[in-house]
Scaffold this active site. Sequence first.
Site, PDB file in Angstrom:
ATOM      1  N   VAL A  31     -60.087 -27.341  37.409  1.00  0.00           N
ATOM      2  CA  VAL A  31     -59.836 -26.990  36.004  1.00  0.00           C
ATOM      3  C   VAL A  31     -58.335 -27.015  35.724  1.00  0.00           C
ATOM      4  CG1 VAL A  31     -59.997 -25.138  34.296  1.00  0.00           C
ATOM      5  CG2 VAL A  31     -61.950 -25.642  35.781  1.00  0.00           C
ATOM      6  N   ARG A  74     -61.144 -15.072  39.566  1.00  0.00           N
ATOM      7  CA  ARG A  74     -61.484 -13.643  39.633  1.00  0.00           C
ATOM      8  C   ARG A  74     -62.982 -13.447  39.777  1.00  0.00           C
ATOM      9  NH1 ARG A  74     -57.232 -13.528  35.958  1.00  0.00           N
ATOM     10  NH2 ARG A  74     -58.613 -13.722  34.177  1.00  0.00           N
ATOM     11  N   ASP A  91     -47.947 -25.457  35.065  1.00  0.00           N
ATOM     12  CA  ASP A  91     -47.499 -24.939  33.766  1.00  0.00           C
ATOM     13  C   ASP A  91     -46.162 -25.553  33.384  1.00  0.00           C
ATOM     14  OD1 ASP A  91     -49.701 -23.355  33.359  1.00  0.00           O
ATOM     15  OD2 ASP A  91     -48.711 -21.471  33.906  1.00  0.00           O
TER      16      ASP A  91
END
Length: 217
Positions: A31, A74, A91
């Site tokens: 992802v 998580r 990022d």
Amino acid sequence: MLNKYARAFFTRVLTPFAALLIRLGVSPDAVTLVGTGGVVAGALVFYPRGGFFWGTVVITLFVFSDLVDGNMARQLGRSSRWGAFLDSTLDRVADSAIFGGLALWYAGRGDSLALCAIAIFCLASGQVVSYTKARGEAIGLPVDVNGLVERAERLVITLVACGLSGLHTFGVPGVEVLLPIALWVVAVGSAVTLGQRVVTVRRESAEADAVAQGGNG
């Protein structure tokens, strides 16, 4: 500032989607990679040609991967140093593509070397702002400061302005001035944030050194 509240909201909204991806066997790293690829493609394909509206639509769809991958990790109970490293590194790649695409537009058909320079400054200052926190933490300091314009603010201000400026191609008058204003806001805000972090690291390092010297004494 936005990180605290926006992340909490969108994390709740995106949790079912993250759970679906897990059931489909998609990994958080996948992802992260796909999301970054989508942002880079949206920024470098559309922005240099002045396609601000559709470029922003594409980028916005993929930028949420930054929340989805962490949510998946998580839920799986396997947050890792590698995942955090990959996420943070990509990022920086995504941010560079966004401001790089804008710089290319102003260096070409946008015909403004001043705004090209501002876009490049936004790109560079964003990287340095992130580096100051990472470097401060690497030497054992908390870098406990909420900067004026952090990554979430930079993205929201820039993408909203880009999207609205893109409405000019649909005949909406006057909106093209929003992007230059946003770039100036991000540039000034990033400079202030950099100053805040440098001052914080200087203070925290002086306090840590004083404690260490006191202990040695």
